[in-house]
Design a protein around this motif. Structure first.
Motif, PDB file in Angstrom:
ATOM      1  N   LEU A  16      22.735  23.340  20.152  1.00 50.92           N
ATOM      2  CA  LEU A  16      23.730  23.039  21.180  1.00 50.92           C
ATOM      3  C   LEU A  16      24.841  22.155  20.627  1.00 50.92           C
ATOM      4  O   LEU A  16      25.560  21.485  21.377  1.00 50.92           O
ATOM      5  CB  LEU A  16      23.065  22.364  22.384  1.00 50.92           C
ATOM      6  N   VAL A  43      25.474  31.450  15.102  1.00 53.17           N
ATOM      7  CA  VAL A  43      24.558  31.448  16.252  1.00 53.17           C
ATOM      8  C   VAL A  43      24.129  32.888  16.524  1.00 53.17           C
ATOM      9  O   VAL A  43      24.919  33.820  16.378  1.00 53.17           O
ATOM     10  CB  VAL A  43      25.222  30.852  17.515  1.00 53.17           C
ATOM     11  N   GLN A  45      23.404  34.019  19.440  1.00 53.40           N
ATOM     12  CA  GLN A  45      24.268  34.304  20.574  1.00 53.40           C
ATOM     13  C   GLN A  45      24.872  32.994  21.052  1.00 53.40           C
ATOM     14  O   GLN A  45      24.329  31.917  20.809  1.00 53.40           O
ATOM     15  CB  GLN A  45      23.517  35.005  21.697  1.00 53.40           C
ATOM     16  N   PRO A  47      25.584  29.960  23.169  1.00 50.46           N
ATOM     17  CA  PRO A  47      24.865  29.308  24.273  1.00 50.46           C
ATOM     18  C   PRO A  47      25.767  29.158  25.497  1.00 50.46           C
ATOM     19  O   PRO A  47      26.992  29.159  25.379  1.00 50.46           O
ATOM     20  CB  PRO A  47      24.478  27.941  23.695  1.00 50.46           C
ATOM     21  N   GLN A  51      25.559  24.114  28.972  1.00 52.23           N
ATOM     22  CA  GLN A  51      24.669  23.320  28.123  1.00 52.23           C
ATOM     23  C   GLN A  51      25.421  22.483  27.089  1.00 52.23           C
ATOM     24  O   GLN A  51      24.801  21.739  26.332  1.00 52.23           O
ATOM     25  CB  GLN A  51      23.683  24.252  27.421  1.00 52.23           C
ATOM     26  N   ASN A  64      29.769  34.707  25.780  1.00 48.18           N
ATOM     27  CA  ASN A  64      28.708  35.190  24.887  1.00 48.18           C
ATOM     28  C   ASN A  64      28.961  36.655  24.521  1.00 48.18           C
ATOM     29  O   ASN A  64      28.362  37.576  25.092  1.00 48.18           O
ATOM     30  CB  ASN A  64      27.343  35.025  25.551  1.00 48.18           C
TER      31      ASN A  64
END
Length: 566
Positions: A16, A43, A45, A47, A51, A64
């Motif tokens: 994160l 990543v 996907q 986030p 978050q 995303n």
């Protein structure tokens, strides 16, 4: 000349963003104005934005969807590149000189490929931290040139890259003086990004105001492309569209800093077969609904305010912008870094003592700088160095309708043509694609636009416009390449080209670059292409995967030409 310090970090375990946030804060505390942070994070996907703890970062957080998402923070002094995808697939797409790595634990079969991929990006002395790596990864890192040792009190391994081969010298600092030719979307975006990076820019425009040619329409549409196979145009348009939305937000917002509306775009299916394709694409890629979603005929008709047989795609974040107001906003953001030279035509470029001299119609010197950017559409082919670029001028006539006589829509609707909501008493419908050079409004083109409008919004009142609407609108000429993709990068030197095998073999004119071929998608191409050009000039990581950068290279046509003849 002040030497800039830019620390490049590659993180294969972004989570994160805790490490990124810490590095960002450290730069703010220690760095000063000349220190920059470029953080590349892989990543699986993206986030959810909810978050992400930092409010500034959260406000610019991408959707995303696959690909590289560039986020500019702290007035561009901090860059976060989020690269969404499987590590083994995206690592070869990264082009960067990395100072520090953070590596997550990897299964053994990936160890050798991972280690070699990291070594390819590492500068001499680059540091690396691997989280609890297995023995295979430690051996692979050692074989690739990293000297490894366990970090005391942890299971992690720290390493330093010491290449056994001679390393290329770091590229020199650029001389940050440039000339941009053309004050449409391409040129204004280039000025804005160059000036934001501390360049002194001279903007040359043959008209008295910006955005007087292809960028002069009352409304331009912004929306992405979709396809079942996620091809190169689709991937490029996705990256460009989302980057443009973030950059416009940083500029002050659509409808606030410049005229326009994020009202949504409804792209209706052409027929039942096309409707099935549209539905299949959305189902196959499972896009976030705010990016793209499929509406059946009933839901699409509700938005349209009239029956439509086959449904369509809805792009909630899309809309329209008045390009000239956007150009003015970008040029205003340049501040004292920009010097405007309008009512001057750049017709001749000559290289002398490491600088380009730009001369006008009578041979007079208009401006001089080490770097020149051609951003003047089809006018670029009037300059000898760009004369062989395969650019076409495609005529486009837009019809202007008085708002009280036109469909009252709440969003942009398109199929074979487009129609905008009313703005300043005008509805825009169009535009034609013609292969002639007639700059005058003509009745046949207006009839074509209004016939297509009647197919989008059925009804007697709309159908009657073809006969009753006065001839009104605007003609512009789009600059287009054969593959309908932009040209962004160093200009190829056609006369010096011999046998060519790869793009890197293409000879270039030193310091001469171009941003051309935006066709009918200049609104979304312009910000990302300008960012790509600045990254190339600054020797910084590009805002796109390597395959996509190659697809935009202005040398691609020369390479194809030589390959055919060899």
């Amino acid at each position: 000349m002040t030497q800039r310090i830019c620390r490049v970090v590659l993180d294969t375990d972004f989570g994160l963003g805790e490490r990124f946030t810490a590095a960002w804060r450290e730069r703010a505390q220690k760095g000063g104005l000349q220190s920059k942070l470029h953080y590349v994070a892989v990543v699986a996907q993206v986030p959810p934005a909810a978050q992400i703890a930092d409010a500034q970062l959260r406000s610019l957080w991408p959707l995303n969807v696959p690909g590289l998402h560039r986020i500019l923070l702290d007035d561009g002094r901090v860059t976060l590149d989020l690269l969404a995808g499987a590590l083994d697939a995206v690592l070869p797409q990264i082009d960067a000189r990395v100072d520090a790595f953070h590596v997550a634990a990897m299964p053994a079969p990936s160890a050798t490929a991972l280690a070699r991929g990291l070594a390819k990006l590492a500068v001499q002395g680059a540091s690396l931290r691997a989280e609890a790596p297995d023995e295979a990864l430690v051996w692979a890192l050692t074989a690739a040139g990293f000297s490894c040792q366990t970090i005391e009190g942890t299971r992690d391994v720290g390493a330093v890259y010491q290449s056994r081969r001679p390393q290329p010298a770091a590229p020199p600092e650029p001389v940050r003086r440039a000339i941009v030719i053309g004050a449409g979307l391409a040129g204004s975006s280039a000025c804005q990004r160059l000036c934001a990076n501390g360049w002194q820019v001279t903007l040359i425009e043959r008209h008295a105001e910006p955005a007087q040619e292809a960028s002069g329409n009352l409304a331009g549409i912004f929306m992405p492309l979709l396809s079942k196979d996620d091809n190169i145009p689709t991937r490029l348009s996705r990256a460009a569209y989302l980057f443009a939305l973030r950059e416009w937000q940083r500029l002050g917002g659509v409808g606030a800093a410049f005229d326009g509306q994020r009202c949504g775009v409804l792209q209706l299916a052409r027929d039942a077969a096309h409707a099935k394709v549209q539905r299949d694409v959305v189902e196959a890629w499972n896009y976030p609904p705010e990016y793209a979603r499929w509406l059946d005929a009933g839901a699409a008709g509700e938005l349209l305010g009239a029956a439509t047989p086959d449904g369509g795609w809805l792009f909630e974040l899309g809309g329209w912008v008045r390009p000239s107001s956007l150009c003015e906003a970008m040029l205003l953001a340049c501040g004292d870094h920009l010097f405007r030279v309008f009512c001057a035509e750049a017709l001749d470029l000559r290289r002398a003592d490491g600088e380009w001299q730009v001369r006008g119609r009578d041979g007079e010197l208009v401006a001089q700088a080490p770097t020149v950017v051609l951003a003047n559409g089809t006018g670029a082919v009037n300059v000898a160095q760009a004369a062989e670029l395969p650019l076409a001028a495609l005529r486009g006539q837009v019809t202007h309708l008085a708002a009280q006589d036109a469909p009252q829509l709440s969003l942009v609707v398109c199929r074979e043509a487009y129609v905008t909501p009313p703005a300043n008493g005008i509805v825009c419908a169009g535009a034609t694609y013609d292969n002639d050079g007639d700059p005058s409004l003509r009745a046949a083109s207006q009839l074509e636009n209004l016939t297509r409008l009647a197919e989008i919004v059925p009804g007697d009142a709309v159908a009657a416009l073809a006969a009753s609407a006065p001839l009104a609108g605007r003609v512009g000429f789009r600059c287009a390449a054969p593959d309908r993709l932009p040209l962004a990068g160093a200009l190829p030197d056609y006369p010096s080209a011999g046998r060519l095998e790869r793009l890197r073999d293409v000879p270039r004119h030193p310091g001469l670059h171009c941003l051309l071929g935006y066709a009918s998608r200049g609104l979304i191409w312009a910000p990302l292409m300008a960012e790509l050009l600045v990254a190339q000039l600054e020797n910084a990581p590009p805002p796109l995967e390597a395959t996509l950068v190659e697809a935009l290279d202005p040398g691609r046509f020369l390479l194809k030409q030589r390959r055919r003849s060899q």
